[in-house]
Design a protein around this motif. Structure first.
Motif, PDB file in Angstrom:
ATOM      1  N   PHE A  22     -14.227 -39.684 -34.429  1.00  0.00           N
ATOM      2  CA  PHE A  22     -15.370 -39.850 -33.531  1.00  0.00           C
ATOM      3  C   PHE A  22     -14.889 -39.994 -32.095  1.00  0.00           C
ATOM      4  CE2 PHE A  22     -19.366 -41.683 -32.001  1.00  0.00           C
ATOM      5  CZ  PHE A  22     -20.261 -40.832 -32.637  1.00  0.00           C
ATOM      6  N   GLY A  23     -13.798 -40.746 -31.903  1.00  0.00           N
ATOM      7  CA  GLY A  23     -13.030 -40.690 -30.672  1.00  0.00           C
ATOM      8  C   GLY A  23     -13.496 -41.507 -29.490  1.00  0.00           C
ATOM      9  N   LYS A  24     -14.688 -42.090 -29.483  1.00  0.00           N
ATOM     10  CA  LYS A  24     -15.114 -42.817 -28.299  1.00  0.00           C
ATOM     11  C   LYS A  24     -16.141 -43.888 -28.671  1.00  0.00           C
ATOM     12  CE  LYS A  24     -18.853 -39.567 -27.217  1.00  0.00           C
ATOM     13  NZ  LYS A  24     -19.474 -38.713 -26.187  1.00  0.00           N
ATOM     14  N   LEU A  25     -16.268 -44.842 -27.755  1.00  0.00           N
ATOM     15  CA  LEU A  25     -17.301 -45.863 -27.911  1.00  0.00           C
ATOM     16  C   LEU A  25     -18.626 -45.308 -27.418  1.00  0.00           C
ATOM     17  CD1 LEU A  25     -15.355 -48.981 -26.513  1.00  0.00           C
ATOM     18  CD2 LEU A  25     -15.858 -48.485 -28.919  1.00  0.00           C
ATOM     19  N   MET A  26     -19.711 -45.691 -28.086  1.00  0.00           N
ATOM     20  CA  MET A  26     -21.035 -45.195 -27.715  1.00  0.00           C
ATOM     21  C   MET A  26     -21.742 -46.111 -26.724  1.00  0.00           C
ATOM     22  SD  MET A  26     -20.944 -42.416 -29.159  1.00  0.00           S
ATOM     23  CE  MET A  26     -22.575 -41.890 -28.656  1.00  0.00           C
ATOM     24  N   THR A  27     -20.985 -47.013 -26.116  1.00  0.00           N
ATOM     25  CA  THR A  27     -21.507 -47.867 -25.049  1.00  0.00           C
ATOM     26  C   THR A  27     -20.396 -48.078 -24.046  1.00  0.00           C
ATOM     27  OG1 THR A  27     -22.645 -49.962 -24.582  1.00  0.00           O
ATOM     28  CG2 THR A  27     -20.866 -50.032 -26.190  1.00  0.00           C
ATOM     29  N   ASP A  28     -20.705 -48.632 -22.878  1.00  0.00           N
ATOM     30  CA  ASP A  28     -19.645 -48.830 -21.887  1.00  0.00           C
ATOM     31  C   ASP A  28     -18.697 -49.923 -22.337  1.00  0.00           C
ATOM     32  OD1 ASP A  28     -20.385 -51.523 -20.254  1.00  0.00           O
ATOM     33  OD2 ASP A  28     -22.225 -50.451 -20.860  1.00  0.00           O
ATOM     34  N   THR A  29     -17.466 -49.852 -21.875  1.00  0.00           N
ATOM     35  CA  THR A  29     -16.402 -50.741 -22.342  1.00  0.00           C
ATOM     36  C   THR A  29     -16.716 -52.203 -22.060  1.00  0.00           C
ATOM     37  OG1 THR A  29     -14.799 -48.981 -21.930  1.00  0.00           O
ATOM     38  CG2 THR A  29     -13.932 -51.204 -22.214  1.00  0.00           C
ATOM     39  N   GLY A  30     -17.292 -52.514 -20.893  1.00  0.00           N
ATOM     40  CA  GLY A  30     -17.603 -53.901 -20.535  1.00  0.00           C
ATOM     41  C   GLY A  30     -18.599 -54.518 -21.510  1.00  0.00           C
ATOM     42  N   PHE A  32     -19.226 -53.533 -24.536  1.00  0.00           N
ATOM     43  CA  PHE A  32     -18.605 -53.640 -25.853  1.00  0.00           C
ATOM     44  C   PHE A  32     -17.686 -54.860 -25.939  1.00  0.00           C
ATOM     45  CE2 PHE A  32     -14.982 -52.682 -28.667  1.00  0.00           C
ATOM     46  CZ  PHE A  32     -15.659 -52.618 -29.869  1.00  0.00           C
ATOM     47  N   LEU A  33     -16.901 -55.108 -24.883  1.00  0.00           N
ATOM     48  CA  LEU A  33     -15.974 -56.245 -24.918  1.00  0.00           C
ATOM     49  C   LEU A  33     -16.722 -57.577 -24.957  1.00  0.00           C
ATOM     50  CD1 LEU A  33     -13.204 -55.051 -22.418  1.00  0.00           C
ATOM     51  CD2 LEU A  33     -13.093 -55.162 -24.932  1.00  0.00           C
ATOM     52  N   ILE A  34     -17.836 -57.687 -24.207  1.00  0.00           N
ATOM     53  CA  ILE A  34     -18.630 -58.922 -24.260  1.00  0.00           C
ATOM     54  C   ILE A  34     -19.224 -59.103 -25.656  1.00  0.00           C
ATOM     55  CG2 ILE A  34     -20.656 -60.115 -23.357  1.00  0.00           C
ATOM     56  CD1 ILE A  34     -20.168 -58.687 -20.687  1.00  0.00           C
ATOM     57  N   ALA A  35     -19.767 -57.999 -26.200  1.00  0.00           N
ATOM     58  CA  ALA A  35     -20.331 -58.059 -27.549  1.00  0.00           C
ATOM     59  C   ALA A  35     -19.255 -58.407 -28.571  1.00  0.00           C
ATOM     60  CB  ALA A  35     -20.981 -56.718 -27.898  1.00  0.00           C
ATOM     61  N   ALA A  69     -24.870 -54.476 -36.473  1.00  0.00           N
ATOM     62  CA  ALA A  69     -25.472 -54.416 -35.139  1.00  0.00           C
ATOM     63  C   ALA A  69     -24.515 -53.824 -34.110  1.00  0.00           C
ATOM     64  CB  ALA A  69     -25.914 -55.816 -34.708  1.00  0.00           C
ATOM     65  N   ILE A  70     -23.257 -54.288 -34.130  1.00  0.00           N
ATOM     66  CA  ILE A  70     -22.300 -53.777 -33.145  1.00  0.00           C
ATOM     67  C   ILE A  70     -21.925 -52.334 -33.454  1.00  0.00           C
ATOM     68  CG2 ILE A  70     -20.143 -54.496 -34.278  1.00  0.00           C
ATOM     69  CD1 ILE A  70     -19.226 -55.497 -31.491  1.00  0.00           C
ATOM     70  N   SER A  71     -22.007 -51.938 -34.724  1.00  0.00           N
ATOM     71  CA  SER A  71     -21.734 -50.545 -35.096  1.00  0.00           C
ATOM     72  C   SER A  71     -22.823 -49.616 -34.578  1.00  0.00           C
ATOM     73  CB  SER A  71     -21.631 -50.420 -36.621  1.00  0.00           C
ATOM     74  OG  SER A  71     -20.653 -51.287 -37.126  1.00  0.00           O
ATOM     75  N   LEU A  72     -24.096 -50.048 -34.673  1.00  0.00           N
ATOM     76  CA  LEU A  72     -25.195 -49.228 -34.156  1.00  0.00           C
ATOM     77  C   LEU A  72     -25.108 -49.089 -32.647  1.00  0.00           C
ATOM     78  CD1 LEU A  72     -28.222 -50.533 -36.292  1.00  0.00           C
ATOM     79  CD2 LEU A  72     -26.761 -48.542 -36.706  1.00  0.00           C
ATOM     80  N   LEU A  73     -24.528 -50.098 -31.990  1.00  0.00           N
ATOM     81  CA  LEU A  73     -24.386 -50.039 -30.531  1.00  0.00           C
ATOM     82  C   LEU A  73     -23.209 -49.152 -30.121  1.00  0.00           C
ATOM     83  CD1 LEU A  73     -25.136 -51.308 -27.655  1.00  0.00           C
ATOM     84  CD2 LEU A  73     -23.220 -52.859 -28.114  1.00  0.00           C
ATOM     85  N   ALA A  74     -22.035 -49.344 -30.773  1.00  0.00           N
ATOM     86  CA  ALA A  74     -20.799 -48.732 -30.275  1.00  0.00           C
ATOM     87  C   ALA A  74     -20.289 -47.581 -31.116  1.00  0.00           C
ATOM     88  CB  ALA A  74     -19.712 -49.804 -30.177  1.00  0.00           C
ATOM     89  N   GLY A  75     -20.891 -47.303 -32.277  1.00  0.00           N
ATOM     90  CA  GLY A  75     -20.470 -46.177 -33.093  1.00  0.00           C
ATOM     91  C   GLY A  75     -19.310 -46.515 -34.028  1.00  0.00           C
ATOM     92  N   PRO A  76     -18.780 -45.518 -34.751  1.00  0.00           N
ATOM     93  CA  PRO A  76     -17.716 -45.736 -35.736  1.00  0.00           C
ATOM     94  C   PRO A  76     -16.444 -46.359 -35.158  1.00  0.00           C
ATOM     95  CG  PRO A  76     -18.737 -43.614 -36.094  1.00  0.00           C
ATOM     96  CD  PRO A  76     -19.305 -44.146 -34.809  1.00  0.00           C
ATOM     97  N   LEU A  77     -16.042 -45.953 -33.932  1.00  0.00           N
ATOM     98  CA  LEU A  77     -14.836 -46.540 -33.346  1.00  0.00           C
ATOM     99  C   LEU A  77     -15.054 -48.023 -33.058  1.00  0.00           C
ATOM    100  CD1 LEU A  77     -11.986 -46.163 -32.290  1.00  0.00           C
ATOM    101  CD2 LEU A  77     -12.950 -45.508 -30.066  1.00  0.00           C
ATOM    102  N   GLY A  78     -16.227 -48.359 -32.527  1.00  0.00           N
ATOM    103  CA  GLY A  78     -16.540 -49.769 -32.281  1.00  0.00           C
ATOM    104  C   GLY A  78     -16.583 -50.564 -33.573  1.00  0.00           C
ATOM    105  N   ALA A  79     -17.118 -49.957 -34.639  1.00  0.00           N
ATOM    106  CA  ALA A  79     -17.172 -50.635 -35.940  1.00  0.00           C
ATOM    107  C   ALA A  79     -15.771 -50.942 -36.444  1.00  0.00           C
ATOM    108  CB  ALA A  79     -17.915 -49.763 -36.950  1.00  0.00           C
ATOM    109  N   ILE A  81     -12.906 -51.173 -34.658  1.00  0.00           N
ATOM    110  CA  ILE A  81     -12.237 -52.161 -33.803  1.00  0.00           C
ATOM    111  C   ILE A  81     -12.724 -53.570 -34.138  1.00  0.00           C
ATOM    112  CG2 ILE A  81     -12.000 -52.980 -31.427  1.00  0.00           C
ATOM    113  CD1 ILE A  81     -12.106 -50.041 -30.536  1.00  0.00           C
ATOM    114  N   PHE A  82     -14.042 -53.723 -34.270  1.00  0.00           N
ATOM    115  CA  PHE A  82     -14.597 -55.043 -34.577  1.00  0.00           C
ATOM    116  C   PHE A  82     -14.084 -55.567 -35.919  1.00  0.00           C
ATOM    117  CE2 PHE A  82     -17.945 -57.221 -37.060  1.00  0.00           C
ATOM    118  CZ  PHE A  82     -17.865 -58.454 -36.433  1.00  0.00           C
ATOM    119  N   GLU A  83     -14.180 -54.736 -36.966  1.00  0.00           N
ATOM    120  CA  GLU A  83     -13.761 -55.190 -38.295  1.00  0.00           C
ATOM    121  C   GLU A  83     -12.262 -55.472 -38.314  1.00  0.00           C
ATOM    122  OE1 GLU A  83     -15.685 -56.059 -40.596  1.00  0.00           O
ATOM    123  OE2 GLU A  83     -17.581 -55.141 -40.010  1.00  0.00           O
ATOM    124  N   GLY A  84     -11.463 -54.619 -37.652  1.00  0.00           N
ATOM    125  CA  GLY A  84     -10.021 -54.834 -37.628  1.00  0.00           C
ATOM    126  C   GLY A  84      -9.648 -56.135 -36.945  1.00  0.00           C
TER     127      GLY A  84
END
Length: 438
Positions: A22-30, A32-35, A69-79, A81-84
């Motif tokens: 998927f390769g990218k976050l579906m929200t801005d980095t800032g 995502f980091l706060i979330a 919730a964070i997966s729906l916001l940031a996509g598979p890469l965000g999911a 990163i969060f779980e890891g």
């Protein structure tokens, strides 16, 4: 367990491949980091509130995940990163606190792979199905979609676990698999859907104070439920240990320790009761003629016969090797006399069935009884009344076995009388009772 580990690593690698492709976050980095910080803090707090259940060699942690919730916001890469991040930090905490089991490391890979992959699938379902449901009023389409996604993800999680159990040999049939799926709690699924739906709304609107409030509220509710569950479980365990401590292992009737406890309780009451002490006649001869296993069967049969004649309110104790004590409650002296004779006759008529040298045998035996009728509010306490009943048992044995002696403790001048082989006669309240033996 090698096949289980291979499956877990395959699950993990598929989740890695999905995130990387998927390769990218579906929200801005800032954002995502706060979330990520919020979700990591509260998910780590929730980790010690999970309910742990061991199924064979597999340990299962039951807790509600907020990664959707964070997966729906940031996509598979965000999911991923969060779980890891969250799962490895939980692993390190358990290692440092020495609460990790020996398979904790591989289980961490399973948790990352399963949850990241499921939440990636949830993201794709959300993107794909949202246009079809967005026209429904009052955001009904959104909530229906969240419920559908949670249901699908829950079923996928069950399929992963069924695969693990099957590979480890803990689950061996399709029926067991369906039974496992049926254990899924619909209320937990509803809580997961509602919490993640609200969290996603607050994330989209960047309402961090509401996000914090919802997390904190969920934490308080989960903490309260967890503590109540622990208190209930500890109470059940204490009750079970208490029951075991008060139960005779051979006959499953109450033991001498429980008899002492009940005698102390009855001393505080105002009650008339018959105290019966009885034992098996010539029991040593049975053990010497056969073996102790046969002797145990006779004791078990004796206890079962005694229990057949008692009410739920009565007490039956194994107070010695082949000796038992009975507290007959809410009966008159006359009724106790009749019941003891019925029990004596029943014992004499029911031989014990046992096995000796591979062959079934039937052993006829008899028992001797002593009955002392006692009123608990008198000067004599229960222990002294029990001694009186025991003395009546010895009084009977001195005059012949397979009989009983009785005394009404309310009548201080009455002498005990002896009943042999079921033929007896005594005046009670100006009535004459006579009862034949077997």
């Amino acid at each position: 367990m090698k096949r289980v580990n291979v499956f877990i690593m395959c699950l993990f690698l598929v989740s890695v491949a999905t995130a990387i492709s998927f390769g990218k976050l579906m929200t801005d980095t800032g954002t995502f980091l706060i979330a990520l910080l919020f979700f990591w803090i509260f998910s780590t707090l929730y980790s010690h509130l999970s309910v742990i259940v061991n199924k064979g060699k597999i340990r299962m942690d039951y807790s509600i995940s907020y990664g959707l919730a964070i997966s729906l916001l940031a996509g598979p890469l965000g999911a991923f990163i969060f779980e890891g991040v969250q799962r490895f930090i939980v692993y390190l905490i358990r290692k440092m606190t020495k609460t990790a089991d020996k398979e904790e490391f591989i289980h961490t890979f399973y948790n990352i792979g399963a949850f990241a992959l499921n939440n990636s699938i949830a993201y794709f379902l959300f993107i794909w199905l949202s246009p079809a449901l967005e026209h429904l009023p009052l955001n009904l389409g959104f909530w229906l979609l969240i419920m559908l996604i949670v249901s699908i993800v829950s079923l996928l999680s069950d399929c992963y676990l069924i695969t693990v159990f099957s590979l480890s040999g803990e689950m061996k049939s399709i029926k067991e698999a369906f039974e496992f799926i049926k254990t899924r709690n619909l209320f937990d699924m509803g809580k997961t859907a509602f919490s993640n739906g609200l969290l996603f709304v607050f994330l989209n609107e960047q309402r961090w104070e509401m996000l914090f409030a919802l997390f904190f509220l969920n934490y308080l509710v989960s903490r309260s439920f967890f503590e109540k569950t622990n208190l209930l479980q500890h109470k059940m365990e204490r009750d079970k240990f208490k029951e075991m401590a008060y139960t005779d292992f051979l006959t499953e009737v109450h033991n001498r320790a429980f008899m002492d406890h009940i005698m102390n309780e009855l001393d505080q009451s105002v009650e008339e009761l018959g105290i019966v002490v009885c034992d098996i006649d010539n029991f040593k001869r049975i053990n010497d003629s056969y073996n102790h296993a046969v002797g145990d069967r006779v004791i078990q049969q004796f206890a079962a016969t005694l229990r057949q004649h008692l009410r739920d309110e009565d007490y039956l104790f194994r107070s010695g090797g082949e000796e038992f004590t009975i507290f007959l409650r809410h009966r008159s002296y006359d009724e106790c006399l009749v019941l003891v004779e019925q029990i004596r006759s029943s014992v004499a008529c029911q031989p014990a069935e046992a096995e000796f040298k591979g062959q079934p045998i039937f052993i006829a035996y008899t028992a001797t009884f002593g009955l002392y009728y006692h009123q608990t509010d008198q000067l004599i306490d229960m222990k002294s009344a029990y001694v009186s009943a025991d003395d009546l048992l010895l009084f009977t044995k001195d005059r012949g076995k397979n009989g009983f002696s009785a005394k009404n403790g309310k009548d201080a001048v009455q002498e005990p009388f002896f009943v042999k082989n079921g033929y007896w006669s005594i005046s009670l309240d100006c009535r004459r009772i006579s009862m034949p033996g077997p």
